[in-house]
Design a protein around this motif. Structure first.
Motif, PDB file in Angstrom:
ATOM      1  N   ASP A 143      -5.751  -0.957   5.645  1.00 49.12           N
ATOM      2  CA  ASP A 143      -5.702   0.547   5.579  1.00 49.12           C
ATOM      3  C   ASP A 143      -5.431   0.840   6.998  1.00 49.12           C
ATOM      4  O   ASP A 143      -5.961   0.355   8.033  1.00 49.12           O
ATOM      5  CB  ASP A 143      -6.804   1.438   5.042  1.00 49.12           C
ATOM      6  CG  ASP A 143      -6.641   1.618   3.430  1.00 49.12           C
ATOM      7  OD1 ASP A 143      -5.459   1.011   3.102  1.00 49.12           O
ATOM      8  OD2 ASP A 143      -7.587   1.878   2.837  1.00 49.12           O
ATOM      9  N   ARG A 144      -4.436   1.686   7.387  1.00 48.36           N
ATOM     10  CA  ARG A 144      -4.157   2.271   8.717  1.00 48.36           C
ATOM     11  C   ARG A 144      -4.934   3.601   8.712  1.00 48.36           C
ATOM     12  O   ARG A 144      -4.455   4.605   8.101  1.00 48.36           O
ATOM     13  CB  ARG A 144      -2.905   2.466   9.173  1.00 48.36           C
ATOM     14  CG  ARG A 144      -2.089   1.154   9.285  1.00 48.36           C
ATOM     15  CD  ARG A 144      -0.565   1.080   9.432  1.00 48.36           C
ATOM     16  NE  ARG A 144      -0.248   2.451  10.177  1.00 48.36           N
ATOM     17  CZ  ARG A 144      -0.093   2.069  11.482  1.00 48.36           C
ATOM     18  NH1 ARG A 144      -0.452   1.116  12.113  1.00 48.36           N
ATOM     19  NH2 ARG A 144       0.335   3.070  12.445  1.00 48.36           N
ATOM     20  N   HIS A 202       2.603   7.616  12.448  1.00 53.79           N
ATOM     21  CA  HIS A 202       2.997   7.939  11.079  1.00 53.79           C
ATOM     22  C   HIS A 202       2.613   6.954   9.846  1.00 53.79           C
ATOM     23  O   HIS A 202       2.239   6.029  10.272  1.00 53.79           O
ATOM     24  CB  HIS A 202       4.426   8.266  11.074  1.00 53.79           C
ATOM     25  CG  HIS A 202       5.384   6.979  11.568  1.00 53.79           C
ATOM     26  ND1 HIS A 202       5.470   5.993  10.698  1.00 53.79           N
ATOM     27  CD2 HIS A 202       5.673   6.701  12.776  1.00 53.79           C
ATOM     28  CE1 HIS A 202       6.172   5.029  11.450  1.00 53.79           C
ATOM     29  NE2 HIS A 202       6.295   5.272  12.604  1.00 53.79           N
ATOM     30  N   ASP A 203       2.819   7.429   8.739  1.00 50.62           N
ATOM     31  CA  ASP A 203       2.488   6.513   7.691  1.00 50.62           C
ATOM     32  C   ASP A 203       1.113   6.008   7.466  1.00 50.62           C
ATOM     33  O   ASP A 203       0.995   4.788   7.055  1.00 50.62           O
ATOM     34  CB  ASP A 203       3.631   5.509   7.496  1.00 50.62           C
ATOM     35  CG  ASP A 203       5.208   5.839   7.232  1.00 50.62           C
ATOM     36  OD1 ASP A 203       5.129   6.774   6.578  1.00 50.62           O
ATOM     37  OD2 ASP A 203       6.055   5.413   7.722  1.00 50.62           O
ATOM     38  N   LEU A 204       0.226   6.664   7.639  1.00 48.49           N
ATOM     39  CA  LEU A 204      -1.220   6.279   7.399  1.00 48.49           C
ATOM     40  C   LEU A 204      -1.679   6.284   6.223  1.00 48.49           C
ATOM     41  O   LEU A 204      -1.251   7.248   5.581  1.00 48.49           O
ATOM     42  CB  LEU A 204      -2.179   7.063   8.634  1.00 48.49           C
ATOM     43  CG  LEU A 204      -1.644   7.023   9.983  1.00 48.49           C
ATOM     44  CD1 LEU A 204      -2.689   7.910  10.859  1.00 48.49           C
ATOM     45  CD2 LEU A 204      -1.721   5.701  10.474  1.00 48.49           C
ATOM     46  N   ASP A 205      -2.556   5.803   5.977  1.00 45.89           N
ATOM     47  CA  ASP A 205      -3.362   5.597   4.646  1.00 45.89           C
ATOM     48  C   ASP A 205      -4.414   6.634   4.733  1.00 45.89           C
ATOM     49  O   ASP A 205      -4.663   7.418   3.681  1.00 45.89           O
ATOM     50  CB  ASP A 205      -4.008   4.384   4.356  1.00 45.89           C
ATOM     51  CG  ASP A 205      -2.854   3.097   4.346  1.00 45.89           C
ATOM     52  OD1 ASP A 205      -2.154   3.194   3.183  1.00 45.89           O
ATOM     53  OD2 ASP A 205      -2.788   2.393   5.085  1.00 45.89           O
ATOM     54  N   LEU A 221       0.277  11.214   7.478  1.00 47.51           N
ATOM     55  CA  LEU A 221      -0.150  10.388   6.166  1.00 47.51           C
ATOM     56  C   LEU A 221       1.051   9.999   5.340  1.00 47.51           C
ATOM     57  O   LEU A 221       2.187  10.740   5.392  1.00 47.51           O
ATOM     58  CB  LEU A 221      -1.172  11.336   5.445  1.00 47.51           C
ATOM     59  CG  LEU A 221      -2.502  11.364   5.756  1.00 47.51           C
ATOM     60  CD1 LEU A 221      -3.116  12.527   5.090  1.00 47.51           C
ATOM     61  CD2 LEU A 221      -3.236  10.051   5.660  1.00 47.51           C
ATOM     62  N   LYS A 222       0.993   8.815   4.714  1.00 46.53           N
ATOM     63  CA  LYS A 222       1.924   8.605   3.640  1.00 46.53           C
ATOM     64  C   LYS A 222       1.685   9.531   2.679  1.00 46.53           C
ATOM     65  O   LYS A 222       0.609  10.150   2.348  1.00 46.53           O
ATOM     66  CB  LYS A 222       1.609   7.138   2.875  1.00 46.53           C
ATOM     67  CG  LYS A 222       1.643   6.004   4.027  1.00 46.53           C
ATOM     68  CD  LYS A 222       1.141   4.776   3.287  1.00 46.53           C
ATOM     69  CE  LYS A 222       1.066   3.641   4.092  1.00 46.53           C
ATOM     70  NZ  LYS A 222       0.800   2.248   3.456  1.00 46.53           N
ATOM     71  N   PRO A 223       2.711   9.879   1.792  1.00 40.45           N
ATOM     72  CA  PRO A 223       2.750  10.695   0.734  1.00 40.45           C
ATOM     73  C   PRO A 223       1.479  10.292  -0.354  1.00 40.45           C
ATOM     74  O   PRO A 223       0.818  11.364  -0.932  1.00 40.45           O
ATOM     75  CB  PRO A 223       3.963  10.349  -0.252  1.00 40.45           C
ATOM     76  CG  PRO A 223       4.853   9.919   0.779  1.00 40.45           C
ATOM     77  CD  PRO A 223       4.077   9.152   1.857  1.00 40.45           C
ATOM     78  N   THR A 224       1.046   9.284  -0.428  1.00 41.35           N
ATOM     79  CA  THR A 224       0.040   8.677  -1.141  1.00 41.35           C
ATOM     80  C   THR A 224      -1.440   8.838  -0.480  1.00 41.35           C
ATOM     81  O   THR A 224      -2.435   8.374  -0.971  1.00 41.35           O
ATOM     82  CB  THR A 224       0.112   7.154  -1.734  1.00 41.35           C
ATOM     83  OG1 THR A 224       0.504   6.276  -0.644  1.00 41.35           O
ATOM     84  CG2 THR A 224       1.286   7.214  -2.538  1.00 41.35           C
ATOM     85  N   GLY A 225      -1.516   9.082   0.843  1.00 45.10           N
ATOM     86  CA  GLY A 225      -2.474   9.288   1.713  1.00 45.10           C
ATOM     87  C   GLY A 225      -3.509  10.284   1.582  1.00 45.10           C
ATOM     88  O   GLY A 225      -2.934  11.188   0.715  1.00 45.10           O
TER      89      GLY A 225
END
Length: 312
Positions: A143-144, A202-205, A221-225
Motif C-alpha cells: 500500500d502507498r 497521487h493514486d494513494l491507497d 487518493l485512488k477512487p477506492t482509497g
C-alpha cells in the motif's frame, strides 16, 4: 499524594501543586504508582476549556498517559499483580499525580526494552496510530500511504507502524525533520512549506490525516482509497464518496497496547522523546507550553518519580 491540578479552565498559570487523597480502586481497577506521564494536546485543550465537560468538578488532575508499577489490585483483577511494571492510557485524566487508578482492561505490561520514561510516551499517541493504520485503514504490504505531519506525536508512531506493515510511506514535515523521519522508515518526506501535497503525490491507497486537511487528502487518493482523520470531521459527502473519509477517536485498550508493545519489543517501533520535565508546578507548566508551541519533535514526558523512572 502530590498532584498537579487546575481549579478552573485557563492558561498554564492555573496549573499548581496540591495534596490529594490516594485514589480508591474499584474491583476492576488497579492502583499504579506513577513513574512518568506525558503531555498530549488533550491536556492543554482540556486545561484551556476547549474540551470542557458540563458539570466538570474541580480540582481536576490532568494527564492520560501513565507508566509505573502496580501497588494494589481490585478484587476482580486476574491478570495483573502488585509489582508489575505497566503502562496505559486511562479512560479519564489523573496521571499528573503520584498514584492513579486504572481499569485493568486498559493496562499492558511494559516492554522490557523500554524505560518508564519511554513507556509513558507511548499509550495515547501510539494506540491512536495503531488503531488507524491497522484497524481502520487496514494497511497491507505494498500500500502507498500518506501520513500528514509525520513529526508529530501520532505521526512518528504511524510512520513506523505502516512501515512494519510493508507499506510505502509518504509523510509531510518541515525540512528540519527530514533525516529523522527517513531513519524511522518514511520513504518520502515532503516539505509542506515548499510543496503542495496535491502536486506531489497521487493514486494513494490510504491517507492518515492529523492536520484537518481532508479535501487535500481525498484529492491524492485512488477512487477506492480511504482517509481517516483524527483532526477533522468529514462531511456526509466526504464520508459517502469515492474515495471516502471517516473520523477516528482513540479507544483505549490493553489489547491494542500489548500488540503495539510487541512491535516495540522487536524494535520495529522506536519511541522518540522530545523533552523531559520534572514533576513540579513549573515543570508541568513548561511541558504544556512546549506542547502548545507545536515545535516538539517527539513526545513530551513528565518524570513523576525519578528513582522509579530510572529503572528499566
Amino acid at each position: 499524594m502530590k498532584a498537579i491540578v487546575i481549579d478552573r479552565y485557563g492558561s498554564v498559570q492555573e496549573l499548581h501543586e496540591m495534596t490529594l487523597p490516594v485514589p480508591e480502586i474499584k474491583a476492576d481497577e488497579v492502583l499504579v504508582k506513577v513513574a512518568a506521564t506525558s503531555v498530549n494536546p488533550i491536556d492543554w485543550r482540556t486545561r484551556t476549556g476547549q474540551m470542557r465537560r458540563d458539570g466538570q468538578q474541580f480540582p481536576l488532575v490532568l494527564g492520560w498517559d501513565v507508566a509505573g508499577v502496580i501497588s494494589a489490585v481490585g478484587a476482580a483483577v486476574r491478570h495483573f499483580q502488585v509489582g508489575d511494571a505497566v503502562f496505559a492510557r486511562s479512560d479519564h485524566a489523573g496521571a499528573d499525580a503520584q498514584y492513579v487508578a486504572i481499569k485493568a482492561d486498559k493496562l499492558a505490561m511494559k516492554p522490557g526494552n523500554l524505560s518508564f520514561v519511554q513507556a509513558a510516551a507511548v499509550p495515547l499517541a501510539g494506540m491512536t496510530a495503531f488503531q488507524v493504520i491497522i484497524d481502520q485503514l487496514q494497511v497491507v504490504p505494498g500500500d502507498r500511504v500518506l501520513i500528514q505531519a509525520g513529526a508529530g506525536g501520532v505521526g512518528l508512531f504511524a510512520i513506523q507502524i505502516a512501515k512494519a506493515q510493508g507499506a510505502y510511506v509518504i509523510t509531510t514535515a518541515s525540512e528540519a525533520n527530514r533525516e529523522m523521519l527517513l531513519r524511522l522508515g518514511a520513504d518520502e518526506v515532503i516539505d509542506y512549506h515548499q510543496t503542495q501535497i496535491t502536486a506531489a503525490v497521487h493514486d494513494l491507497d490510504a491517507v492518515f490525516d492529523t492536520t484537518n486537511e481532508i479535501e487535500d487528502g481525498l484529492a491524492v487518493l485512488k477512487p477506492t482509497g480511504m482517509l481517516v482523520s483524527i483532526a477533522g470531521r468529514p462531511t456526509v459527502a466526504q464520508q459517502t464518496g469515492q474515495p471516502s473519509a471517516t473520523h477516528w477517536w482513540l479507544h483505549p485498550s490493553g489489547k491494542t497496547l500489548t500488540q503495539l508493545g510487541q512491535l516495540i519489543a522487536v524494535h520495529q517501533v522506536q519511541v522518540v522523546i522530545d523533552s523531559q520535565y520534572p514533576f513540579t508546578t513549573a515543570g508541568v507548566r513548561a511541558a504544556h507550553e512546549r506542547s502548545e508551541s507545536h515545535h516538539a519533535h517527539g513526545k513530551i514526558v513528565i518524570v513523576v518519580d525519578e528513582k522509579l523512572a530510572e529503572q528499566a
